[in-house]
Scaffold this active site. Structure first.
Site, PDB file in Angstrom:
ATOM      1  N   SER A 221       8.048   8.242 -12.922  1.00  0.00           N
ATOM      2  CA  SER A 221       8.414   7.223 -12.186  1.00  0.00           C
ATOM      3  C   SER A 221       7.219   6.593 -12.166  1.00  0.00           C
ATOM      4  O   SER A 221       6.153   5.957 -12.656  1.00  0.00           O
ATOM      5  CB  SER A 221       9.356   8.164 -11.354  1.00  0.00           C
TER       6      SER A 221
ATOM      7  N   ASP B 177      19.255   7.021 -17.091  1.00  0.00           N
ATOM      8  CA  ASP B 177      17.724   5.986 -16.547  1.00  0.00           C
ATOM      9  C   ASP B 177      17.415   5.163 -15.906  1.00  0.00           C
ATOM     10  O   ASP B 177      17.071   4.066 -16.827  1.00  0.00           O
ATOM     11  CB  ASP B 177      16.450   6.613 -16.232  1.00  0.00           C
TER      12      ASP B 177
ATOM     13  N   HIS C 145      16.418  10.251 -15.303  1.00  0.00           N
ATOM     14  CA  HIS C 145      14.563  10.455 -14.558  1.00  0.00           C
ATOM     15  C   HIS C 145      14.062  10.678 -14.794  1.00  0.00           C
ATOM     16  O   HIS C 145      14.199  11.949 -14.447  1.00  0.00           O
ATOM     17  CB  HIS C 145      15.121  10.184 -12.938  1.00  0.00           C
TER      18      HIS C 145
END
Lengths: 494, 494
Positions: free
Chosen positions: A180, A432, A457
């Site tokens: 991320s 995601d 994710h």
């Protein structure tokens, strides 16, 4: 703060990673989850053993007037480290408490032995314990040093420091790993400090979610597709819900009914409360998409396997009366907030784990991390919302006294022109929403994109699981392959 | 400021480049120069035609609390620019007035036509007209934004801005060119912003003159060698002079004699004055080495051809009485300060052109640009002087309120571990004291070192001259060759 809340989806870049300290935490399963979940992974998953350490960092690496220092926290696990031919796997911490990332990045723990690796998890400044000005860190003035550039400099200084603390590591390769925002940092770290890290694994890192590099609607349209694929009528039900809420909230009775039907902890009273409710719902759908893993896990919340499928079981009929529809919305939302069955009411001021530093990320979104988002209610299931930079900027100025600089990240990190760099793997989950801003095609033979169609994710950063789809197993194997290649290349050079 | 003065050689990274607006400026030749100089190059050398422009820059690229802006000056010459297949040659301005660098970087003007190039000369913040806080820029507080990182960010923003101003340049390659500190910036610019510049020519750029990357004595030992090669007894005379000065300055009569024999503008009175005299002399010998060009030129001062040879004509006998020796020292120094014959006295508070921003460079030396220097009086002709970081740091703190961070440049730019980068040519003059801290051997096949044995400080950036040694002609040809290669590579990619 209605303006803020309207814009909140912007800021929920979520946390990181995964799951090795989430030992099927909930004994009491929500009935819905119990129906569809593969059996939860069995305990014991011993919490990883690491040492907590601190390094002194300059508060300002890029100026000399502020000469103060702070203690940056980092975690070290050297059980598998071999001094003669080991590597360092270095987690570039994102916007939250580093122990959370450490406990939830199973991939690094899984490969530690194979790489004879020392694991290091570096906490990002202004999060967790790494507060440059202690409990005064979050004043507008003191936040000035909360930037990605300062964080990367911290990482570089920390690695140099580690090389003096562990002299055997002096000539050993370091690989940056992150998910991320942490994945963005890992990629940027390799780009800006290739003398410090031999390569970077950037998992679910939306480095192109800026300016006009990708259409602003991509994010919500991926979220919507996740729901479309998970049950008939599902995305349509959510799309219908916004107007149903509007209709119900137009009367005091309706507001009262909504508050009670959705089991909210505090009653909806004002127009702002309703905006907040919708924002909270929107964020919930987004978070479910980010955490749409194939097994029970505790990422942003404890969730059943394939949680969107579970939620969609309640959302089959978009064309029912408002109250029925919203009762079903409550059931669906409950999958996210009450998998344990323990929640007595739902709090619309929070959507994800408290381990993430939402205020810090908000500041970052208001300065460098300006990620345009929009929805149109046609190609997505959200209320139409234009990207309104001006309103966003006003909000930022009101709250933090700063103006966002939307093009700076492109200027400093190169936007799409990054082909001169090397040794970065960008992995992306097809489920995601952040994959829309990620690098999904190879750029050169050393800037590699890996797609995990069944992945949410950064599924790849999670521990191996029997429920893993083949695609993530292949992705992890390929990631390890490239990491070995970088290490060999490094050894060849030195 | 005796401490400061003892350390001054540190700060005299000199300016840049060369010579196309130095049309044999002096009609009245110093007799010594007249004897040995090749005929001065004949006028007219028309001053290059350029436009002066300004771009708005953030005062702080790396923080958001200071949101002010300033006007950065830059110069553009587009006489030879071809919109369809031209390139931009971008001078990364160093510590001085950009018009001086523009008028003195003949190489760029000489190759402009061959490259169909637009020439851009960007002024470095805090120098010339580019003052972030106007006439208040030089307060300790306001100097906070005087760093190489901020300067590189200015350059990146300026180039992006140019691409919107000249849309035809949108997809055209940009090559960074700089000499001395400007050369360091050119190299670092390519390292940190490879998406902005296709390659960099870093002329006489001592990117390794930091920490312990090179021995601290190298610089003065190269200076000394220049004198050793330029006349018998020369370096020995200079070595003898320091003690002669000490002996003479021990009495009031001696001080008086010295002041008058050296034609100083103000009388030597105190111990500090004597230290200042020695420092000034040392810097003079250094500057002569930097400007030891094969023809009459006006770099730091108007000078004859091979000025060290001219100076050394007066310094053949190191073993004469103090007063005779120092009278000869005066003659030698006069070569540097009074080539025109117009100077009525010598001012020991200045050694080089006023176009360089000495105070700004001093601040930079006191923060990032910490270049350890030492002399031992054995392998060099200078008074023994250890590198005393502590004293230096105290001086910096006293004057600017800042502490130098000697290892930061290595952390941020990689020190000797730069092999991951590409497309940089490092050129070095064998006579140039700064070559000791330069990259003098190829690192990879796209990080190229070029040596110019007969060259002083970035001779290659000067205009072509009939007196150029073959080595500099070869160097310029090779530089143009690599620049073309980068341009082709860029065009191939885009």
């Amino acid at each position: 703060m209605p303006g803020l809340l309207l814009l909140l989806p912007l800021l929920s870049l979520g946390g990181a990673s995964c799951c090795c300290a989430s030992p099927g935490a909930s004994a009491v399963l929500h009935p819905a989850a119990a129906r569809s979940a593969p059996k939860p992974r069995q305990p014991p998953y011993a919490a990883p053993a690491y040492q907590t350490r601190y390094v002194t960092q300059k508060i300002d690496h890029f100026g000399f007037d502020e000469d103060g220092t702070f203690q940056q926290r980092y975690l070290v696990a050297d059980q598998h480290w071999k001094k003669d031919n080991g590597a360092t796997l270095f987690y570039t911490g994102n916007e939250g408490d580093i122990t959370w990332f450490c406990n939830n990045t199973g991939f690094m723990w899984d490969v530690a032995e194979e790489f004879n690796a020392m694991l290091v998890f570096a906490e990002h400044r202004y999060y967790g314990e790494s507060l440059p000005f202690g409990n005064k860190s979050y004043t507008a003035k003191n936040l000035n040093y909360l930037t990605s550039e300062q964080a990367l400099a911290d990482f570089a200084i920390l690695i140099q420091y580690l090389k003096t603390t562990f002299p055997e590591a002096q000539n050993a390769p370091v690989i940056a790993i992150g998910g991320s925002y942490g994945g963005m940092l890992a990629a940027w770290f390799r780009m800006k400090y290739p003398h410090v890290v031999a390569g970077a694994l950037a998992a679910s890192a939306p480095i192109w979610q800026f300016e006009n590099l990708v259409p602003c609607g991509t994010f919500y349209s991926i979220v919507t597709n996740d729901y479309k694929k998970s049950g008939q009528g599902c995305s349509e039900s959510i799309l219908s819900s916004w107007k149903a809420i509007e209709r119900l909230s137009s009367t005091a009775e309706g507001l009262h009914w909504l508050s009670s039907a959705l089991h909210l902890c505090s009653m909806l009273k004002t127009r702002e409360d309703v905006l907040m409710l919708k924002s909270w719902l929107g964020e919930t759908w987004v978070n479910l998409a980010m955490a749409n893993y194939p097994y029970e896990a505790d990422f942003l919340q404890p969730l059943p396997a394939w949680p969107i499928q579970v939620a969609c079981k309640y959302l089959k009929n978009p064309k029912q009366p408002d109250k029925s529809l919203l009762q079903n919305i409550f059931q669906a939302v409950n999958v996210y907030y009450n998998h344990s069955g323990h929640a007595s009411c739902l709090n619309i001021s929070q959507t994800a784990t408290g381990n993430l530093g939402q205020m810090g990320w908000f500041y970052q979104a208001c300065t460098e991390m300006v990620m345009p988002m929009c929805a149109d209610g046609i190609s997505d299931m959200f209320e139409p919302q234009k990207w309104d930079f001006h309103a966003f900027s006003e909000e930022c100025f009101k709250i933090w006294g700063v103006r966002p600089r939307p093009s700076w990240i492109l200027s400093v990190y190169g936007g799409k022109n990054i082909s001169s760099h090397s040794n970065i793997v960008f992995s992306n989950g097809g489920l995601d929403p952040w994959s829309g801003g990620g690098v999904t095609k190879n750029i050169t033979d050393s800037l590699i994109a890996i797609m995990i169609p069944e992945g949410a994710h950064h599924l790849d950063l999670r521990s191996n699981s029997p429920y893993d789809p083949q695609s993530v197993l292949r992705a992890r194997a390929l990631e390890a392959h490239y990491m070995k290649q970088w290490i060999e290349e490094f050894r060849h050079k030195h």
